[in-house]
Design a protein around this motif. Structure first.
Motif, PDB file in Angstrom:
ATOM      1  N   LEU A  74     -27.029 -25.255 -41.609  1.00 38.38           N
ATOM      2  CA  LEU A  74     -27.494 -24.207 -40.702  1.00 38.38           C
ATOM      3  C   LEU A  74     -26.326 -23.389 -40.185  1.00 38.38           C
ATOM      4  CD1 LEU A  74     -29.933 -26.427 -38.614  1.00 38.38           C
ATOM      5  CD2 LEU A  74     -30.547 -24.878 -40.475  1.00 38.38           C
ATOM      6  N   LYS A  75     -26.652 -22.181 -39.754  1.00 37.82           N
ATOM      7  CA  LYS A  75     -25.645 -21.287 -39.193  1.00 37.82           C
ATOM      8  C   LYS A  75     -26.247 -20.642 -37.940  1.00 37.82           C
ATOM      9  CE  LYS A  75     -23.052 -19.067 -41.900  1.00 37.82           C
ATOM     10  NZ  LYS A  75     -22.211 -18.246 -42.757  1.00 37.82           N
ATOM     11  N   VAL A  76     -25.499 -20.676 -36.828  1.00 39.04           N
ATOM     12  CA  VAL A  76     -25.903 -20.006 -35.599  1.00 39.04           C
ATOM     13  C   VAL A  76     -24.847 -18.959 -35.282  1.00 39.04           C
ATOM     14  CG1 VAL A  76     -26.337 -20.259 -33.121  1.00 39.04           C
ATOM     15  CG2 VAL A  76     -27.157 -22.014 -34.714  1.00 39.04           C
ATOM     16  N   LEU A  77     -25.286 -17.705 -35.221  1.00 31.39           N
ATOM     17  CA  LEU A  77     -24.392 -16.590 -34.923  1.00 31.39           C
ATOM     18  C   LEU A  77     -24.650 -16.136 -33.494  1.00 31.39           C
ATOM     19  CD1 LEU A  77     -25.742 -15.954 -38.067  1.00 31.39           C
ATOM     20  CD2 LEU A  77     -23.562 -14.792 -38.027  1.00 31.39           C
ATOM     21  N   VAL A  78     -23.622 -16.131 -32.679  1.00 29.04           N
ATOM     22  CA  VAL A  78     -23.753 -15.744 -31.272  1.00 29.04           C
ATOM     23  C   VAL A  78     -23.115 -14.372 -31.086  1.00 29.04           C
ATOM     24  CG1 VAL A  78     -23.235 -16.364 -28.882  1.00 29.04           C
ATOM     25  CG2 VAL A  78     -23.666 -18.168 -30.573  1.00 29.04           C
ATOM     26  N   TYR A  79     -23.920 -13.440 -30.581  1.00 28.77           N
ATOM     27  CA  TYR A  79     -23.469 -12.067 -30.356  1.00 28.77           C
ATOM     28  C   TYR A  79     -23.382 -11.779 -28.861  1.00 28.77           C
ATOM     29  CZ  TYR A  79     -24.585 -11.328 -35.277  1.00 28.77           C
ATOM     30  OH  TYR A  79     -24.627 -11.422 -36.636  1.00 28.77           O
ATOM     31  N   ALA A  80     -22.421 -10.959 -28.490  1.00 27.14           N
ATOM     32  CA  ALA A  80     -22.269 -10.509 -27.107  1.00 27.14           C
ATOM     33  C   ALA A  80     -23.401  -9.522 -26.784  1.00 27.14           C
ATOM     34  CB  ALA A  80     -20.918  -9.823 -26.934  1.00 27.14           C
ATOM     35  N   PRO A  81     -23.581  -9.189 -25.502  1.00 27.63           N
ATOM     36  CA  PRO A  81     -24.613  -8.207 -25.152  1.00 27.63           C
ATOM     37  C   PRO A  81     -24.460  -6.873 -25.871  1.00 27.63           C
ATOM     38  CG  PRO A  81     -23.868  -9.353 -23.189  1.00 27.63           C
ATOM     39  CD  PRO A  81     -22.968  -9.784 -24.317  1.00 27.63           C
ATOM     40  N   ASP A  82     -23.234  -6.506 -26.260  1.00 26.40           N
ATOM     41  CA  ASP A  82     -23.020  -5.254 -26.996  1.00 26.40           C
ATOM     42  C   ASP A  82     -23.193  -5.440 -28.506  1.00 26.40           C
ATOM     43  OD1 ASP A  82     -20.754  -6.660 -27.704  1.00 26.40           O
ATOM     44  OD2 ASP A  82     -19.337  -5.149 -26.997  1.00 26.40           O
ATOM     45  N   LYS A  83     -23.723  -6.582 -28.918  1.00 22.06           N
ATOM     46  CA  LYS A  83     -24.039  -6.925 -30.322  1.00 22.06           C
ATOM     47  C   LYS A  83     -22.801  -7.201 -31.173  1.00 22.06           C
ATOM     48  CE  LYS A  83     -28.520  -5.891 -29.731  1.00 22.06           C
ATOM     49  NZ  LYS A  83     -28.696  -5.519 -28.398  1.00 22.06           N
ATOM     50  N   GLU A  84     -21.665  -7.474 -30.562  1.00 19.82           N
ATOM     51  CA  GLU A  84     -20.464  -7.848 -31.306  1.00 19.82           C
ATOM     52  C   GLU A  84     -20.468  -9.362 -31.514  1.00 19.82           C
ATOM     53  OE1 GLU A  84     -15.653  -7.876 -30.716  1.00 19.82           O
ATOM     54  OE2 GLU A  84     -16.803  -6.262 -29.780  1.00 19.82           O
ATOM     55  N   LEU A  85     -20.189  -9.806 -32.733  1.00 17.11           N
ATOM     56  CA  LEU A  85     -20.181 -11.232 -33.049  1.00 17.11           C
ATOM     57  C   LEU A  85     -19.062 -11.924 -32.289  1.00 17.11           C
ATOM     58  CD1 LEU A  85     -21.402 -13.538 -34.764  1.00 17.11           C
ATOM     59  CD2 LEU A  85     -19.734 -12.945 -36.535  1.00 17.11           C
ATOM     60  N   ILE A  86     -19.427 -12.988 -31.570  1.00 11.37           N
ATOM     61  CA  ILE A  86     -18.451 -13.748 -30.787  1.00 11.37           C
ATOM     62  C   ILE A  86     -18.029 -15.001 -31.543  1.00 11.37           C
ATOM     63  CG2 ILE A  86     -18.050 -15.048 -28.674  1.00 11.37           C
ATOM     64  CD1 ILE A  86     -20.168 -13.351 -27.327  1.00 11.37           C
ATOM     65  N   VAL A  87     -19.017 -15.788 -31.957  1.00  9.43           N
ATOM     66  CA  VAL A  87     -18.727 -17.065 -32.611  1.00  9.43           C
ATOM     67  C   VAL A  87     -19.843 -17.392 -33.597  1.00  9.43           C
ATOM     68  CG1 VAL A  87     -19.847 -18.575 -30.910  1.00  9.43           C
ATOM     69  CG2 VAL A  87     -17.917 -19.437 -32.198  1.00  9.43           C
ATOM     70  N   THR A  88     -19.457 -18.110 -34.648  1.00  8.13           N
ATOM     71  CA  THR A  88     -20.424 -18.624 -35.611  1.00  8.13           C
ATOM     72  C   THR A  88     -20.280 -20.137 -35.642  1.00  8.13           C
ATOM     73  OG1 THR A  88     -20.248 -16.636 -36.969  1.00  8.13           O
ATOM     74  CG2 THR A  88     -21.167 -18.583 -38.025  1.00  8.13           C
ATOM     75  N   ALA A  89     -21.390 -20.834 -35.440  1.00 16.17           N
ATOM     76  CA  ALA A  89     -21.412 -22.295 -35.518  1.00 16.17           C
ATOM     77  C   ALA A  89     -22.065 -22.674 -36.840  1.00 16.17           C
ATOM     78  CB  ALA A  89     -22.189 -22.886 -34.351  1.00 16.17           C
ATOM     79  N   ASN A  90     -21.352 -23.432 -37.652  1.00 19.43           N
ATOM     80  CA  ASN A  90     -21.856 -23.874 -38.951  1.00 19.43           C
ATOM     81  C   ASN A  90     -22.137 -25.366 -38.892  1.00 19.43           C
ATOM     82  OD1 ASN A  90     -21.509 -21.406 -40.630  1.00 19.43           O
ATOM     83  ND2 ASN A  90     -19.399 -21.663 -39.950  1.00 19.43           N
ATOM     84  N   TYR A  91     -23.381 -25.738 -39.199  1.00 24.35           N
ATOM     85  CA  TYR A  91     -23.770 -27.147 -39.203  1.00 24.35           C
ATOM     86  C   TYR A  91     -23.860 -27.625 -40.648  1.00 24.35           C
ATOM     87  CZ  TYR A  91     -26.676 -31.306 -38.921  1.00 24.35           C
ATOM     88  OH  TYR A  91     -27.165 -32.580 -39.059  1.00 24.35           O
ATOM     89  N   ASN A  92     -23.114 -28.695 -40.972  1.00 25.01           N
ATOM     90  CA  ASN A  92     -23.152 -29.292 -42.293  1.00 25.01           C
ATOM     91  C   ASN A  92     -24.079 -30.496 -42.238  1.00 25.01           C
ATOM     92  OD1 ASN A  92     -22.447 -31.206 -44.456  1.00 25.01           O
ATOM     93  ND2 ASN A  92     -20.872 -29.698 -44.958  1.00 25.01           N
ATOM     94  N   ASN A  93     -25.168 -30.436 -42.962  1.00 25.49           N
ATOM     95  CA  ASN A  93     -26.183 -31.485 -42.916  1.00 25.49           C
ATOM     96  C   ASN A  93     -25.658 -32.822 -43.437  1.00 25.49           C
ATOM     97  OD1 ASN A  93     -28.970 -32.296 -42.407  1.00 25.49           O
ATOM     98  ND2 ASN A  93     -29.095 -32.524 -44.624  1.00 25.49           N
ATOM     99  N   GLN A  94     -24.814 -32.816 -44.467  1.00 23.34           N
ATOM    100  CA  GLN A  94     -24.314 -34.070 -45.028  1.00 23.34           C
ATOM    101  C   GLN A  94     -23.375 -34.786 -44.074  1.00 23.34           C
ATOM    102  OE1 GLN A  94     -22.698 -32.981 -48.864  1.00 23.34           O
ATOM    103  NE2 GLN A  94     -24.550 -33.768 -49.868  1.00 23.34           N
ATOM    104  N   SER A  95     -22.477 -34.059 -43.455  1.00 29.46           N
ATOM    105  CA  SER A  95     -21.507 -34.692 -42.556  1.00 29.46           C
ATOM    106  C   SER A  95     -21.989 -34.736 -41.109  1.00 29.46           C
ATOM    107  CB  SER A  95     -20.167 -33.950 -42.616  1.00 29.46           C
ATOM    108  OG  SER A  95     -20.298 -32.638 -42.076  1.00 29.46           O
ATOM    109  N   ASN A  96     -23.069 -34.004 -40.815  1.00 35.55           N
ATOM    110  CA  ASN A  96     -23.605 -33.927 -39.455  1.00 35.55           C
ATOM    111  C   ASN A  96     -22.559 -33.377 -38.476  1.00 35.55           C
ATOM    112  OD1 ASN A  96     -25.732 -34.201 -37.645  1.00 35.55           O
ATOM    113  ND2 ASN A  96     -25.113 -36.243 -37.028  1.00 35.55           N
ATOM    114  N   GLN A  97     -21.733 -32.448 -38.960  1.00 45.28           N
ATOM    115  CA  GLN A  97     -20.655 -31.862 -38.168  1.00 45.28           C
ATOM    116  C   GLN A  97     -20.896 -30.380 -37.928  1.00 45.28           C
ATOM    117  OE1 GLN A  97     -17.872 -33.579 -36.938  1.00 45.28           O
ATOM    118  NE2 GLN A  97     -18.981 -35.381 -37.652  1.00 45.28           N
ATOM    119  N   VAL A  98     -20.433 -29.900 -36.768  1.00 46.56           N
ATOM    120  CA  VAL A  98     -20.489 -28.482 -36.446  1.00 46.56           C
ATOM    121  C   VAL A  98     -19.079 -27.937 -36.421  1.00 46.56           C
ATOM    122  CG1 VAL A  98     -21.189 -26.768 -34.727  1.00 46.56           C
ATOM    123  CG2 VAL A  98     -22.567 -28.822 -35.045  1.00 46.56           C
ATOM    124  N   THR A  99     -18.843 -26.850 -37.141  1.00 42.72           N
ATOM    125  CA  THR A  99     -17.550 -26.168 -37.095  1.00 42.72           C
ATOM    126  C   THR A  99     -17.784 -24.757 -36.572  1.00 42.72           C
ATOM    127  OG1 THR A  99     -17.776 -25.451 -39.399  1.00 42.72           O
ATOM    128  CG2 THR A  99     -16.554 -27.490 -39.002  1.00 42.72           C
TER     129      THR A  99
END
Length: 142
Positions: free
Chosen positions: A115-140
């Motif tokens: 999975l991927k979660v993209l977090v945008y600021a109120p002005d729609k600028e990308l702040i951070v992307t959280a990547n979830y790896n299902n096999q390792s159960n880790q978020v980067t």
């Protein structure tokens, strides 16, 4: 950072984790939006933008409703990408905790996939992307 700020950040993150982990978008008793047709012309633009699948659309709508003013908009694409627009109420140190909470809730509703979660600021600028790896159960984060 003062003890009051740290305490507030901790409780904000904890509340988001609890809300997202204990509720499910699939359990909401809400009417599901349908694709616009000649028989259903009242579907709004916003409903179409919150997801490109029925499950994704429902989850996007649920995220905005559940966030209690912390998220102004959300969308789900292909049931593995969640994009959110935060409000000015979310402070910069709280963004990663919010992203982690959203990954947990997203994973519960769309299991067994990366999975991927993209977090945008109120002005729609990308702040951070959280990547979830299902096999390792880790978020980067990027």
């Amino acid at each position: 950072m003062s003890l009051g700020k740290k305490t507030r950040q901790f409780f904000t993150a904890l509340a988001l984790i609890l809300v997202l982990a204990t509720t499910s978008a699939c359990q909401a008793n809400q009417t599901k939006a349908k694709a616009p047709t000649a028989l259903n012309p009242r579907v709004t633009y916003q409903q179409l933008e919150q997801g490109n699948t029925p499950a994704g659309q429902e989850f996007g709508k649920w995220v905005v409703q559940t966030a209690k003013g912390l998220i102004s908009d959300a969308y789900v694409r292909d049931n593995d990408k969640l994009g959110i627009v935060i409000t000015p109420q979310v402070r910069p140190p709280e963004v990663k905790d919010l992203a982690r909470s959203l990954v947990q809730g997203f994973h519960q509703n769309f299991p067994n996939r990366d999975l991927k979660v993209l977090v945008y600021a109120p002005d729609k600028e990308l702040i951070v992307t959280a990547n979830y790896n299902n096999q390792s159960n880790q978020v980067t984060y990027q």
